[in-house]
Design a protein around this motif. Structure first.
Motif, PDB file in Angstrom:
ATOM      1  N   LEU A 174       0.955  -1.089   0.173  1.00  0.00           N
ATOM      2  CA  LEU A 174       0.099  -0.228   0.039  1.00  0.00           C
ATOM      3  C   LEU A 174       0.612   1.278  -0.080  1.00  0.00           C
ATOM      4  CD1 LEU A 174      -3.205  -0.321   2.021  1.00  0.00           C
ATOM      5  CD2 LEU A 174      -2.734  -0.335   0.187  1.00  0.00           C
ATOM      6  N   SER A 175       2.065   0.906   0.821  1.00  0.00           N
ATOM      7  CA  SER A 175       2.768   2.116   1.195  1.00  0.00           C
ATOM      8  C   SER A 175       3.196   2.721  -0.697  1.00  0.00           C
ATOM      9  CB  SER A 175       3.972   2.039   1.923  1.00  0.00           C
ATOM     10  OG  SER A 175       4.903   1.242   1.076  1.00  0.00           O
ATOM     11  N   MET A 176       3.677   2.050  -1.662  1.00  0.00           N
ATOM     12  CA  MET A 176       3.454   2.048  -3.012  1.00  0.00           C
ATOM     13  C   MET A 176       2.733   2.338  -3.769  1.00  0.00           C
ATOM     14  SD  MET A 176       6.907  -0.601  -3.939  1.00  0.00           S
ATOM     15  CE  MET A 176       6.453  -1.685  -3.610  1.00  0.00           C
ATOM     16  N   MET A 177       0.886   1.775  -3.497  1.00  0.00           N
ATOM     17  CA  MET A 177       0.527   1.966  -4.222  1.00  0.00           C
ATOM     18  C   MET A 177      -0.095   3.156  -3.935  1.00  0.00           C
ATOM     19  SD  MET A 177      -3.421  -0.033  -4.912  1.00  0.00           S
ATOM     20  CE  MET A 177      -3.941   0.929  -2.862  1.00  0.00           C
ATOM     21  N   CYS A 178      -0.016   3.865  -2.614  1.00  0.00           N
ATOM     22  CA  CYS A 178      -0.369   5.245  -2.551  1.00  0.00           C
ATOM     23  C   CYS A 178       0.206   6.044  -3.501  1.00  0.00           C
ATOM     24  CB  CYS A 178      -0.455   5.603  -1.023  1.00  0.00           C
ATOM     25  SG  CYS A 178      -1.106   6.868  -0.621  1.00  0.00           S
TER      26      CYS A 178
ATOM     27  N   ASN B   3      11.798   7.054  -6.832  1.00  0.00           N
ATOM     28  CA  ASN B   3      11.824   5.704  -5.566  1.00  0.00           C
ATOM     29  C   ASN B   3      10.402   5.031  -5.718  1.00  0.00           C
ATOM     30  OD1 ASN B   3      13.125   5.340  -3.243  1.00  0.00           O
ATOM     31  ND2 ASN B   3      11.313   6.684  -1.903  1.00  0.00           N
ATOM     32  N   ILE B   4       9.776   4.945  -6.757  1.00  0.00           N
ATOM     33  CA  ILE B   4       9.247   3.206  -6.069  1.00  0.00           C
ATOM     34  C   ILE B   4       9.722   2.349  -6.701  1.00  0.00           C
ATOM     35  CG2 ILE B   4       6.954   2.707  -6.901  1.00  0.00           C
ATOM     36  CD1 ILE B   4       7.009   4.520  -5.034  1.00  0.00           C
TER      37      ILE B   4
ATOM     38  N   SER C 125      15.832   2.411   0.930  1.00  0.00           N
ATOM     39  CA  SER C 125      14.699   3.200   0.231  1.00  0.00           C
ATOM     40  C   SER C 125      13.013   3.804   1.068  1.00  0.00           C
ATOM     41  CB  SER C 125      14.273   2.395  -1.206  1.00  0.00           C
ATOM     42  OG  SER C 125      14.449   1.077  -1.021  1.00  0.00           O
ATOM     43  N   VAL C 126      12.587   2.770   1.155  1.00  0.00           N
ATOM     44  CA  VAL C 126      11.400   2.674   2.279  1.00  0.00           C
ATOM     45  C   VAL C 126      11.092   4.361   2.953  1.00  0.00           C
ATOM     46  CG1 VAL C 126       9.109   1.282   3.287  1.00  0.00           C
ATOM     47  CG2 VAL C 126      10.629   0.274   1.552  1.00  0.00           C
ATOM     48  N   PHE C 127      12.462   4.245   3.839  1.00  0.00           N
ATOM     49  CA  PHE C 127      12.629   5.389   5.135  1.00  0.00           C
ATOM     50  C   PHE C 127      12.024   6.458   4.258  1.00  0.00           C
ATOM     51  CE2 PHE C 127      15.134   8.208   7.387  1.00  0.00           C
ATOM     52  CZ  PHE C 127      14.257   7.874   8.809  1.00  0.00           C
ATOM     53  N   ILE C 128      13.354   6.677   3.241  1.00  0.00           N
ATOM     54  CA  ILE C 128      12.666   7.810   2.045  1.00  0.00           C
ATOM     55  C   ILE C 128      11.496   8.402   2.299  1.00  0.00           C
ATOM     56  CG2 ILE C 128      13.959   8.877   0.271  1.00  0.00           C
ATOM     57  CD1 ILE C 128      16.788   7.315   0.713  1.00  0.00           C
ATOM     58  N   LEU C 129      10.973   6.895   1.549  1.00  0.00           N
ATOM     59  CA  LEU C 129       9.572   7.041   0.961  1.00  0.00           C
ATOM     60  C   LEU C 129       8.555   7.512   2.320  1.00  0.00           C
ATOM     61  CD1 LEU C 129       6.837   6.681  -0.890  1.00  0.00           C
ATOM     62  CD2 LEU C 129       6.785   4.637  -0.170  1.00  0.00           C
ATOM     63  N   PHE C 130       9.099   7.212   3.610  1.00  0.00           N
ATOM     64  CA  PHE C 130       8.193   7.581   4.297  1.00  0.00           C
ATOM     65  C   PHE C 130       8.560   9.009   4.641  1.00  0.00           C
ATOM     66  CE2 PHE C 130       8.194   8.510   9.396  1.00  0.00           C
ATOM     67  CZ  PHE C 130       6.700   7.920   9.514  1.00  0.00           C
TER      68      PHE C 130
END
Lengths: 58, 252
Positions: free
Chosen positions: B70-74, B173-174, B135-140
């Motif tokens: 969901l973090s990427m889909m959003c 980033n995705i 990379s997920v932390f950067i997304l956050f």
């Protein structure tokens, strides 16, 4: 159950975050609906609502 | 003819008044389906077998993977909305990416925390600066930045345009998140569900995972539609207050 602490903390944190999101969206909606009703009660309406016409692009 | 009808239908939906009417009708059903999927998913999550190596910690996967997905889909939904803002200048697109950002931040946080809680017993560490986790932390951080940017500007349409540019730049980033496990040597495992050659995990774990993924996705869309509706109301209130202030000024 092995590693119960890690499993239940994970589910607990997830439940807490999801419930907070749901509560935030629900309470925000309720407050906005109340504000709109107050404005309506004081005679302030949207232009489209007050004339009974809906603006629509062709 | 069919195409023009489809376009008309789509632009009808993009009319905020029609969107509000549709949201009013479908939100109760969406909430009901979400609750039902969670009930089934959670039951499956705790009644299926544990893994022969990971034991019961495999159950963390049923919330960690959907939250990460969901973090990427959003963010992808926000990127599509950002195109709507920049190309068509549609106010509903502005509202859509503004409303999605806090939801994306929350699901990314869940993915990070549950990942950490799964990492400690399985990897022996809460956190490691490998490519996937970083990379997920950067997304956050990007979600938080977008929320702050949107709230820092008074003019909503200007805030939306600036945010839209930032969202599209950040979209790079995705694919980095998705392919980080293939491009670099990471502690995080490579993909085992979304693979060209099909899922490599056993059906015992795949079934609850898919139901939970569907439940989380439905939760996201229910909350997103409700948050868009709230934001439309918020903007209408602001406009009406301005109008009332103008009328009052004219009265003096």
């Amino acid at each position: 159950m092995s590693h119960a602490f890690y499993i239940f903390t994970s589910y607990g944190v997830t439940a807490l975050v999801c419930l907070m999101l749901i509560a935030w969206v629900f309470l925000d909606g309720r407050s906005r609906r109340r504000e709109l009703a107050e404005l309506e009660a004081s005679g302030i309406r949207r232009r489209s609502a007050s004339t009974g016409q809906e603006t629509r692009k062709a | 003819m069919t195409e023009s009808l489809a376009i008309t239908k789509f632009s009808d939906l993009a009319n905020p008044t029609r969107f509000l009417a549709l949201a009013q009708r479908i939100l109760p059903y969406m909430a009901g389906v979400t609750a039902l999927l969670f009930a089934i998913g959670l039951t499956m999550s705790f009644t299926t077998e544990g893994d022969y190596q990971q034991g019961d910690t495999v159950r963390i996967m049923y919330i960690h993977v959907p939250a990460a997905w969901l973090s990427m889909m959003c963010y992808s939904v926000m990127a599509l909305s950002a195109i709507g803002t920049l190309v068509w200048r549609h106010p509903l697109a502005d509202v859509s990416h503004k409303a999605a950002a806090p939801l994306g931040a929350a699901f990314t946080l869940v993915a990070l925390v549950t990942g950490s809680l799964w990492g400690k017993p399985m990897w022996g560490t809460w956190w490691v600066w490998d490519a996937r986790l970083t990379s997920v932390f950067i997304l956050f951080l990007m979600y938080l930045g977008l929320i702050a940017l949107n709230r820092a500007m008074d003019d909503p349409s200007r805030a939306a345009r600036v945010s839209a540019v930032l969202i599209l730049v950040g979209f790079v980033n995705i694919p980095i998140i998705k392919f980080s496990v293939d491009w670099w040597n990471t502690l995080h495992q490579p993909a085992s569900v979304m693979r060209m050659d099909g899922p490599t995990i056993d059906g015992e774990f795949l079934r609850p995972l898919l139901v939970m993924a569907l439940a989380f996705t439905m939760l996201f869309f229910t909350l997103h539609i409700a948050a868009i509706r709230n934001e439309i109301w918020r903007r209408r209130i602001a406009t009406q207050r301005r109008m009332a202030a103008r009328l009052a000024g004219r009265g003096d």
